[in-house]
Design a protein around this motif. Structure first.
Motif, PDB file in Angstrom:
ATOM      1  N   CYS A  50       0.859  -1.189   0.000  1.00  0.00           N
ATOM      2  CA  CYS A  50       0.000   0.000   0.000  1.00  0.00           C
ATOM      3  C   CYS A  50       0.892   1.235   0.000  1.00  0.00           C
ATOM      4  CB  CYS A  50      -0.904   0.033   1.231  1.00  0.00           C
ATOM      5  SG  CYS A  50      -2.193  -1.220   1.219  1.00  0.00           S
ATOM      6  N   THR A  68      -0.008  -3.865  -6.021  1.00  0.00           N
ATOM      7  CA  THR A  68       0.181  -2.581  -5.334  1.00  0.00           C
ATOM      8  C   THR A  68      -1.061  -1.712  -5.472  1.00  0.00           C
ATOM      9  OG1 THR A  68       2.533  -2.710  -5.923  1.00  0.00           O
ATOM     10  CG2 THR A  68       1.720  -0.573  -5.174  1.00  0.00           C
ATOM     11  N   VAL A 103       3.907  -1.045   3.740  1.00  0.00           N
ATOM     12  CA  VAL A 103       3.260   0.252   3.515  1.00  0.00           C
ATOM     13  C   VAL A 103       4.354   1.276   3.274  1.00  0.00           C
ATOM     14  CG1 VAL A 103       1.936   2.127   4.585  1.00  0.00           C
ATOM     15  CG2 VAL A 103       1.188  -0.239   4.874  1.00  0.00           C
ATOM     16  N   CYS A 145      -1.799  -5.952   3.844  1.00  0.00           N
ATOM     17  CA  CYS A 145      -0.611  -5.918   2.976  1.00  0.00           C
ATOM     18  C   CYS A 145       0.635  -6.308   3.752  1.00  0.00           C
ATOM     19  CB  CYS A 145      -0.439  -4.524   2.372  1.00  0.00           C
ATOM     20  SG  CYS A 145      -0.161  -3.240   3.603  1.00  0.00           S
ATOM     21  N   TYR A 147      -7.218  -2.685   3.912  1.00  0.00           N
ATOM     22  CA  TYR A 147      -6.352  -3.303   2.898  1.00  0.00           C
ATOM     23  C   TYR A 147      -5.220  -4.001   3.632  1.00  0.00           C
ATOM     24  CZ  TYR A 147      -8.776  -0.648  -0.723  1.00  0.00           C
ATOM     25  OH  TYR A 147      -9.742  -0.142  -1.578  1.00  0.00           O
TER      26      TYR A 147
END
Length: 650
Positions: free
Chosen positions: A13, A35, A174, A171, A169
Motif C-alpha cells: 500500500c 500494489t 506500507v 498488505c 487493505y
C-alpha cells in the motif's frame, strides 16, 4: 442488519500519489507485486503545487539517478517540458545540472496515465487514516497487560491500512508518501484554510495513528508565490529568458532528437526598494512574523519576507516569471513566495517592473504540515522499529519534487525487495546524490526542510549527472527494475568508453609539421617531443571533437560515449584522487555495527556520544562518524570495542 466491511489483500500500500508515491508504486508494481496507491484526490497525482519545473542545481543529478535506477520522472518530463536549460555550464562538469520548465497539467496527466496503465497497480481515491500493525516474529502480546512481552526484537510489523470509510487493505508493506498533506493548513495573512496545497483536501487523521505507533512527528512549513494572469503583465519591462539551442534529455532512454522542440520563453525582473518597503511596513501582518506559523521553514528557499529581513543590505532580488503550461494564461512568480495578506500581495507585486497592473489568479500562501523525524529510519528508508513500514519524500523532512521522487523510488525498491526476501538496497554517499540525501536525513539533525545541493556531496566529481547510468544502472538491474536489454546497453557503453580511453592513451602524436600547424591554429603551445592523443586532450583549449583532424583513424562513436571519454581524460588526476578518498570511506562503511549493540558496554565513550549512538543506532562505523556529537576519539574507542566484540561472536 450489520454493515459488511470491505477487506482486500494486496502486497504493498502506497499512501500518497505525489512524486514520491508515484515512483514508489511504479517500482513495486514493476517488480511484480500487487500494489495499491491511495490519494486524497485523483486530480493531485504528480501535482506540482509550487514551481512547475524539474531539475535544477543538484536536483538534476537526482532525476538522472532516478532514471538510471529504473524510475519514471525523467521520462515524463522529457515528454512534457516547455523549456530546458543546462545550468552552470561555465563551471566544471561536476556541477552541470539540467533544469526543465514543465507543462504542469500535462506532466500530471502523463504520470497519471502511466500509473493507470501499469499492470498490478491500482489507483484509489481514499484517505488512509490508520496503519494496522502486529508484533513481528519473536514477539507476542500479553492481553492481560495490554503491552508487548519481548521474546526477541520487540518490533512491530505492518499488516495493513484502514481508510476513512472503513475499508481495510491487508498488505505486507506500507510506503508513506504523504507530502505536505498531513494536518495541513494554508495561510494567507489572517486567512487560514485547513486544506492541502492548491486548496485540495488535507489528510487529518493519519498523524494520530503514527503517534500511537511511537513515531516522532515534527511540524514544517513551506510556501509558494502567486500565479498571475499573463494578459495583465508587461513583458517589455523584463528580460526574456530562452531555453538551450540544443536540448539534452533527462532520461538516458530518450532519443535526443525527440526533445528538440520549439520552447516557451521565461522572463526575468527584479524587486526594488519600494517592494521591500511595502513588505517591511506589513511584517506584523505576516503569519511568519506574527507567530501564527508553528512550523519551521526552508532556509534555502525563503519567502520574500525572509529575504527582505535576512538580507537587508540587498537592493533587489531576482523574480522569474514562468508559464504554468502551454494551455493556460497562469504565470508563476518565482522568487516571491509569501504568506502576506492579499491586499499586501497586490501592493508588493505591483512595485515590480512589468507587474504594475498584475491580476492575481491564485494568491501566494504558506503551508504548514506534519512530517517525521527521519532519524527513525534505516538508510533503506524502512522504519527501525516497524517492520514493513517505509517512508519517502517530504514526510521525511525534505523539500523538492526531485528529492521526493528519489526517496520514493528507493523506498519502493526496498519494500519490494523485503517482500521478495532479498537484501535491501542501500546507496552510500560515494555512489550517488540519492545516497547523500538519505544519509543526511537519517544521520544528521535536520530542523528545517532539507534541500539537496552540490556542496553537500563530498565526491561530486565522481557523482556527475552525465554518468548516473554508469554508476547506478547495475543496482537497478539487480533489484529487478531495469530490463536486461537496458542494462546490456549500458555495459556496452562502458566498454566503448574504456576501449577509447585506452586507444587515445596509446596513440602517439609526433611533432610533425601538420601537428604543429594544427596546434598553432588552435592557440595551443607547440610540441617539443612526441606525446599521446590523451595528453593533448588534457589541454583546456583542445577537445575530443577538435582532435579528430589529427586522429583520422578513429571510429565514429555516440555523443554520450565521447562525452565520458573527454571528462575521464581531462579530469583523470582529480578523479583518481577522489577514488582514493572513496576507498577510505568504504572501509568505514563496511565496518558494520550490530543492531542490538549495547553502547553502555562500550567503556571510554563520552556520555554525549553514547547517547547519540543509542539514539540513532547507526548501521556502520562510517555512519556513526557523521553523527553530530560523535568525535574521532569516540570512533577510535568504538573500533577497538567492535574488534573485541567480533572476536567473541566468532
Amino acid at each position: 442488519m450489520g454493515t459488511m466491511q470491505i477487506r482486500e489483500k494486496v502486497d504493498v500500500c502506497v499512501v500518497g500519489a505525489g512524486h514520491a508515491g508515484c515512483e514508489a508504486a511504479l517500482a513495486c508494481a514493476r517488480m511484480g507485486l500487487e500494489t495499491v496507491i491511495f490519494t486524497v484526490s485523483i486530480d493531485s497525482i504528480a501535482l506540482m503545487p509550487c514551481n512547475p519545473n524539474i531539475g535544477g542545481s543538484s536536483k538534476g543529478h537526482l532525476v538522472r539517478e532516478v532514471d538510471a535506477l529504473g524510475g519514471e520522472m525523467g521520462k515524463i518530463i522529457d515528454r512534457t517540458f516547455i523549456q530546458s536549460k543546462m545550468l552552470n555550464i561555465s563551471k566544471g562538469p561536476a556541477v552541470h545540472s539540467l533544469r526543465a520548465q514543465a507543462d504542469k497539467a500535462e506532466y500530471s496527466r502523463a504520470m497519471r496515465k502511466t500509473l493507470e496503465n501499469q499492470e498490478r497497480l491500482t489507483v484509489k481515491q481514499a484517505e488512509v487514516c490508520e496503519l494496522l500493525t502486529d508484533w513481528a516474529d519473536g514477539c507476542s502480546k500479553d492481553s492481560s497487560l495490554g503491552e508487548a512481552v519481548e521474546k526477541g526484537s520487540g518490533k512491530k510489523r505492518i499488516t495493513g491500512v484502514k481508510t476513512f470509510t472503513g475499508a481495510v487493505y491487508e498488505c505486507k508493506a506500507v510506503i508513506l508518501c504523504t507530502g505536505t498533506y498531513l494536518r495541513a493548513r494554508c495561510l494567507c495573512g489572517e486567512a487560514i484554510s485547513y486544506t492541502g496545497p492548491n486548496g485540495l483536501q488535507a489528510a487529518n487523521h493519519l498523524t494520530d495513528s503514527l503517534k500511537k505507533l511511537g513515531i516522532e512527528m515534527r511540524r514544517f512549513k513551506t510556501g509558494t508565490p502567486a500565479r498571475m494572469d499573463k494578459r495583465s503583465l508587461d513583458f517589455s519591462k523584463m528580460q526574456e529568458q530562452f531555453g538551450d539551442e540544443r536540448v539534452v534529455p533527462f532520461s538516458f532512454s530518450t532519443n535526443p532528437e525527440d526533445v528538440q522542440i520549439d520552447q516557451a520563453s521565461c522572463w526575468l525582473t527584479y524587486t526594488n526598494e519600494k517592494t521591500h518597503e511595502v513588505i517591511r511596513e506589513n511584517l506584523d501582518r505576516s503569519p511568519i512574523y506574527a507567530g501564527v506559523i508553528e512550523g519551521t521553514g526552508p532556509r534555502y528557499c525563503p519567502s520574500i519576507e525572509d529575504k527582505v529581513v535576512k538580507f537587508a543590505d540587498k537592493e533587489r532580488h531576482q523574480v522569474f516569471i514562468e508559464p504554468e503550461g502551454l494551455h493556460t494564461n497562469e504565470m508563476y512568480v518565482g522568487g516571491m513566495s509569501s504568506s502576506l495578506p492579499e491586499d499586501v500581495q497586490y501592493a508588493m507585486y505591483r512595485t515590480v517592473p512589468g507587474l504594475e497592473n498584475c491580476k492575481i489568479v491564485r494568491n501566494a500562501y504558506a503551508i504548514e504540515y506534519d512530517c517525521i523525524n527521519p532519524r527513525q529510519l534505516h538508510p533503506t528508508l524502512e522504519f527501525k522499529d516497524i517492520k514493513g513500514l517505509f517512508s519517502g519524500g517530504q514526510l521525511n523532512g525534505s523539500s523538492g519534487y526531485e528529492e521526493a521522487a528519489a526517496q520514493g523510488l528507493l523506498a519502493g525498491i526496498n519494500a519490494a525487495l523485503s517482500i521478495l526476501g532479498k537484501e535491501q538496497l542501500t546507496i552510500d554517499r560515494s555512489e550517488g546524490y540519492l545516497g547523500v540525501l538519505v544519509d543526511d536525513l537519517v544521520t544528521k539533525d535536520n530542523f528545517e526542510p532539507y534541500r539537496m545541493m552540490t556542496s553537500r556531496a563530498e565526491y561530486r566529481l565522481l557523482l556527475r549527472q552525465d554518468n548516473a547510468d554508469l554508476r547506478l544502472r547495475e543496482k537497478g538491474y539487480l533489484a529487478g527494475l531495469v530490463s536486461e536489454e537496458t542494462y546490456e546497453k549500458t555495459c556496452r557503453k562502458k566498454e566503448r568508453i574504456e576501449k577509447e580511453i585506452k586507444r587515445l592513451k596509446g596513440l602517439s602524436v609526433g611533432a610533425s609539421k601538420e601537428v604543429q600547424e594544427f596546434l598553432q591554429a588552435q592557440g595551443s603551445s607547440l610540441l617539443k617531443t612526441g606525446t599521446s592523443m590523451a595528453e593533448l586532450m588534457c589541454r583546456p583549449e583542445l577537445s575530443y571533437d577538435m582532435l579528430a583532424e589529427l586522429d583520422t583513424g578513429r571510429e565514429p562513436l555516440p555523443a554520450d560515449v565521447t562525452e565520458q571519454v573527454e571528462i575521464e581524460i581531462k579530469y583523470e588526476g582529480y578523479i583518481t584522487r577522489q577514488f582514493c578518498q572513496v576507498q577510505q570511506f568504504k572501509k568505514m562503511e563496511e565496518k558494520k555495527i550490530p543492531e542490538d549493540l549495547d553502547y553502555r558496554e562500550v567503556k571510554s565513550l563520552r556520555l554525549e556520544a553514547r547517547q547519540k549512538l543509542m539514539h540513532y543506532r547507526p548501521v556502520s562505523v562510517g555512519q556513526a562518524s557523521r553523527i553530530s556529537g560523535v568525535s574521532p576519539a569516540d570512533i577510535s574507542v568504538l573500533l577497538v570495542y567492535l574488534e573485541q566484540y567480533n572476536k567473541k561472536v566468532l
